[in-house]
Design a protein around this motif. Structure first.
Motif, PDB file in Angstrom:
ATOM      1  N   PRO A 174       0.610  -0.780  -6.847  1.00  0.00           N
ATOM      2  CA  PRO A 174      -0.371   0.183  -6.332  1.00  0.00           C
ATOM      3  C   PRO A 174       0.069   0.761  -4.990  1.00  0.00           C
ATOM      4  CG  PRO A 174      -1.475  -1.791  -7.133  1.00  0.00           C
ATOM      5  CD  PRO A 174      -0.011  -2.091  -7.149  1.00  0.00           C
ATOM      6  N   HIS A 175      -0.011   2.068  -4.874  1.00  0.00           N
ATOM      7  CA  HIS A 175       0.388   2.705  -3.621  1.00  0.00           C
ATOM      8  C   HIS A 175      -0.321   4.049  -3.488  1.00  0.00           C
ATOM      9  CE1 HIS A 175       3.056   4.755  -6.478  1.00  0.00           C
ATOM     10  NE2 HIS A 175       3.120   5.732  -5.587  1.00  0.00           N
ATOM     11  N   VAL A 176      -0.311   4.566  -2.276  1.00  0.00           N
ATOM     12  CA  VAL A 176      -0.802   5.920  -2.014  1.00  0.00           C
ATOM     13  C   VAL A 176       0.340   6.708  -1.383  1.00  0.00           C
ATOM     14  CG1 VAL A 176      -3.227   5.225  -1.755  1.00  0.00           C
ATOM     15  CG2 VAL A 176      -1.732   5.245   0.246  1.00  0.00           C
ATOM     16  N   ASP A 177       0.426   7.975  -1.748  1.00  0.00           N
ATOM     17  CA  ASP A 177       1.483   8.833  -1.213  1.00  0.00           C
ATOM     18  C   ASP A 177       1.014   9.641  -0.015  1.00  0.00           C
ATOM     19  OD1 ASP A 177       3.456   8.168  -3.180  1.00  0.00           O
ATOM     20  OD2 ASP A 177       2.349   9.388  -4.622  1.00  0.00           O
ATOM     21  N   SER A 178      -0.308   9.717   0.171  1.00  0.00           N
ATOM     22  CA  SER A 178      -0.853  10.520   1.268  1.00  0.00           C
ATOM     23  C   SER A 178      -2.121   9.866   1.792  1.00  0.00           C
ATOM     24  CB  SER A 178      -1.146  11.943   0.789  1.00  0.00           C
ATOM     25  OG  SER A 178      -1.937  12.639   1.740  1.00  0.00           O
ATOM     26  N   TRP A 179      -2.129   9.527   3.068  1.00  0.00           N
ATOM     27  CA  TRP A 179      -3.351   9.020   3.686  1.00  0.00           C
ATOM     28  C   TRP A 179      -4.446  10.080   3.644  1.00  0.00           C
ATOM     29  CZ3 TRP A 179      -0.264   6.697   8.286  1.00  0.00           C
ATOM     30  CH2 TRP A 179       0.010   5.343   8.036  1.00  0.00           C
ATOM     31  N   PHE A 180      -4.064  11.324   3.889  1.00  0.00           N
ATOM     32  CA  PHE A 180      -5.033  12.414   3.908  1.00  0.00           C
ATOM     33  C   PHE A 180      -5.720  12.553   2.552  1.00  0.00           C
ATOM     34  CE2 PHE A 180      -6.048  16.920   3.176  1.00  0.00           C
ATOM     35  CZ  PHE A 180      -6.936  17.142   4.215  1.00  0.00           C
ATOM     36  N   THR A 181      -4.926  12.564   1.483  1.00  0.00           N
ATOM     37  CA  THR A 181      -5.508  12.699   0.145  1.00  0.00           C
ATOM     38  C   THR A 181      -6.380  11.510  -0.200  1.00  0.00           C
ATOM     39  OG1 THR A 181      -3.592  14.001  -0.580  1.00  0.00           O
ATOM     40  CG2 THR A 181      -4.945  12.996  -2.302  1.00  0.00           C
ATOM     41  N   CYS A 182      -5.937  10.326   0.166  1.00  0.00           N
ATOM     42  CA  CYS A 182      -6.730   9.114  -0.083  1.00  0.00           C
ATOM     43  C   CYS A 182      -8.076   9.207   0.606  1.00  0.00           C
ATOM     44  CB  CYS A 182      -5.954   7.892   0.397  1.00  0.00           C
ATOM     45  SG  CYS A 182      -6.852   6.330   0.212  1.00  0.00           S
ATOM     46  N   MET A 183      -8.081   9.636   1.859  1.00  0.00           N
ATOM     47  CA  MET A 183      -9.323   9.754   2.614  1.00  0.00           C
ATOM     48  C   MET A 183     -10.239  10.812   2.016  1.00  0.00           C
ATOM     49  SD  MET A 183     -11.166   8.877   5.331  1.00  0.00           S
ATOM     50  CE  MET A 183     -10.166   8.197   6.660  1.00  0.00           C
ATOM     51  N   GLY A 235       4.386   7.361   2.314  1.00  0.00           N
ATOM     52  CA  GLY A 235       4.637   8.676   2.890  1.00  0.00           C
ATOM     53  C   GLY A 235       5.488   8.647   4.146  1.00  0.00           C
ATOM     54  N   PRO A 236       5.797   9.835   4.670  1.00  0.00           N
ATOM     55  CA  PRO A 236       6.706   9.957   5.822  1.00  0.00           C
ATOM     56  C   PRO A 236       6.138   9.451   7.137  1.00  0.00           C
ATOM     57  CG  PRO A 236       5.770  12.095   5.247  1.00  0.00           C
ATOM     58  CD  PRO A 236       5.365  11.152   4.157  1.00  0.00           C
ATOM     59  N   LEU A 237       4.814   9.292   7.240  1.00  0.00           N
ATOM     60  CA  LEU A 237       4.240   8.855   8.513  1.00  0.00           C
ATOM     61  C   LEU A 237       4.607   7.417   8.862  1.00  0.00           C
ATOM     62  CD1 LEU A 237       0.689  10.481   8.452  1.00  0.00           C
ATOM     63  CD2 LEU A 237       2.694  11.173   9.773  1.00  0.00           C
ATOM     64  N   ASN A 238       5.176   6.682   7.900  1.00  0.00           N
ATOM     65  CA  ASN A 238       5.674   5.344   8.233  1.00  0.00           C
ATOM     66  C   ASN A 238       6.748   5.412   9.320  1.00  0.00           C
ATOM     67  OD1 ASN A 238       4.276   3.364   6.645  1.00  0.00           O
ATOM     68  ND2 ASN A 238       5.246   4.217   4.828  1.00  0.00           N
ATOM     69  N   TRP A 239       7.509   6.495   9.349  1.00  0.00           N
ATOM     70  CA  TRP A 239       8.544   6.640  10.378  1.00  0.00           C
ATOM     71  C   TRP A 239       7.920   6.729  11.765  1.00  0.00           C
ATOM     72  CZ3 TRP A 239      13.847   6.689   9.744  1.00  0.00           C
ATOM     73  CH2 TRP A 239      14.298   6.706   8.413  1.00  0.00           C
ATOM     74  N   LEU A 240       6.753   7.352  11.839  1.00  0.00           N
ATOM     75  CA  LEU A 240       6.107   7.557  13.130  1.00  0.00           C
ATOM     76  C   LEU A 240       5.275   6.353  13.553  1.00  0.00           C
ATOM     77  CD1 LEU A 240       5.468   9.559  15.444  1.00  0.00           C
ATOM     78  CD2 LEU A 240       3.588  10.436  14.036  1.00  0.00           C
ATOM     79  N   PHE A 241       4.682   5.664  12.567  1.00  0.00           N
ATOM     80  CA  PHE A 241       3.729   4.598  12.872  1.00  0.00           C
ATOM     81  C   PHE A 241       4.268   3.211  12.514  1.00  0.00           C
ATOM     82  CE2 PHE A 241       0.835   8.308  12.360  1.00  0.00           C
ATOM     83  CZ  PHE A 241       0.381   8.341  13.671  1.00  0.00           C
ATOM     84  N   LEU A 242       5.557   3.012  12.710  1.00  0.00           N
ATOM     85  CA  LEU A 242       6.171   1.677  12.662  1.00  0.00           C
ATOM     86  C   LEU A 242       5.931   0.941  11.344  1.00  0.00           C
ATOM     87  CD1 LEU A 242       5.333   0.441  16.301  1.00  0.00           C
ATOM     88  CD2 LEU A 242       7.518   1.303  15.445  1.00  0.00           C
ATOM     89  N   ASN A 243       6.041   1.675  10.239  1.00  0.00           N
ATOM     90  CA  ASN A 243       5.958   1.057   8.902  1.00  0.00           C
ATOM     91  C   ASN A 243       4.615   0.413   8.618  1.00  0.00           C
ATOM     92  OD1 ASN A 243       8.651   1.728   8.238  1.00  0.00           O
ATOM     93  ND2 ASN A 243       9.412  -0.145   9.216  1.00  0.00           N
ATOM     94  N   THR A 244       3.575   0.865   9.289  1.00  0.00           N
ATOM     95  CA  THR A 244       2.266   0.241   9.076  1.00  0.00           C
ATOM     96  C   THR A 244       1.756   0.438   7.656  1.00  0.00           C
ATOM     97  OG1 THR A 244       0.085  -0.034  10.085  1.00  0.00           O
ATOM     98  CG2 THR A 244       0.851   2.221   9.762  1.00  0.00           C
TER      99      THR A 244
END
Length: 290
Positions: free
Chosen positions: A264-273, A223-232
């Motif tokens: 395997p991947h997730v597109d949304s941390w929020f949805t995963c949680m 997801g797009p939050l990789n841009w904010l959180f340094l590709n974590t």
């Protein structure tokens, strides 16, 4: 394909990926900026009401802690100053952890490297949940309880050591001198609240799932939050190439896209949680991409 095998295959086909490995000292500047931001916000909150302090700890402190965690993680892997300067990397890891008012434990590096070497192995992978945790996670209330209490339990275990408790007391004293009890509360609550129902907590939860025996699945967040959180979120890439700094992990995927398509991947941390907490027939062993 396991991480070691995929790493060998990628380097055989795309040897240019080797150029992405190595130290990135500019991450030390990013670390200084994040720590300064955390302390500055804590100082600003010294005269705010307590509900505002708690809200800021969750929204701002928890988010900054995901950045601090990512940078501290790179320092553990010697990706900031390189393997020739282990003490500089350790010192940076300590500084990044200091705003939590609990000192960084240098033994954590060994446990984390064991997590890489023995991914999924009971008794050797420190990140693998215990049977008791898995059993508790089979109920929705149990999963929520684990999310809310695990950070506090982890901190309590660390403070049992007299040396850590003494360092923590000094850090708390420093926070009180900086801005008073509200500043100290903001700094202490940030990493605790961030590891609950928060992107920080979701990033930790959605990086692996563990099955019977030695089974483990690693996930990347796309997801797009990789841009904010340094590709974590590029966690598969990190396990394939742990000596590539976080800021270059996306380049690994771009260099070898055929090796990462369909993994395997997730597109949304929020949805995963949310799926983890509210879904039926789920526990800590359930795959996150289903």
């Amino acid at each position: 394909m396991e991480h070691v095998e995929r790493r060998k295959a990628i380097l055989a086909v795309h040897p240019q990926v080797r150029a992405l490995m190595g130290a990135e000292p500019r991450l030390a500047l990013a670390s200084a900026a994040v720590v300064a931001a955390q302390l500055y916000v804590g100082y600003l909150l010294r005269r705010f009401c307590w509900p505002a302090v708690v809200a800021a700890a969750y929204l701002v402190g928890g988010s900054l802690w995901l950045l601090q965690f990512t940078l501290q993680h790179d320092a553990q892997h010697r990706n900031v100053f390189g393997p020739r300067w282990p003490r500089l990397n350790d010192a940076l890891a300590w500084v990044l952890g200091a705003p939590a008012l609990v000192p960084y434990r240098f033994g954590r590096r060994r446990k984390h490297l064991d997590h890489h070497r023995h991914l999924g192995e009971p008794g050797r992978d420190a990140d693998r949940p215990s049977e008791r945790q898995v059993a508790l996670s089979r109920r929705r209330a149990g999963r929520l309880l684990l999310l809310l209490t695990a950070p506090l339990a982890s901190r309590a275990r660390q403070l049992r050591r007299p040396a850590d408790a003494a360092q923590s007391a000094l850090l708390v004293t420093g926070a009180l001198l900086l801005g008073g009890p509200r500043t100290a509360a903001y700094l202490a609550l940030g990493p605790l609240l961030g590891r609950t129902l928060h992107p920080f907590g979701a990033a930790l939860l959605c990086s692996h799932s563990y099955g019977p025996g030695n089974q483990a699945v690693t996930y990347s967040y796309r997801g797009p939050l990789n841009w904010l959180f340094l590709n974590t979120g590029y966690h598969i890439e990190h396990h394939d190439f742990p000596n590539v700094p976080c800021c270059r992990l996306a380049a690994v995927t771009r260099a070898a896209p055929e090796f990462y398509a369909g993994l395997p991947h997730v597109d949304s941390w929020f949805t995963c949680m949310i799926n983890y907490v509210t879904g039926a027939n789920r526990d800590l062993t359930t795959r996150h991409d289903t």
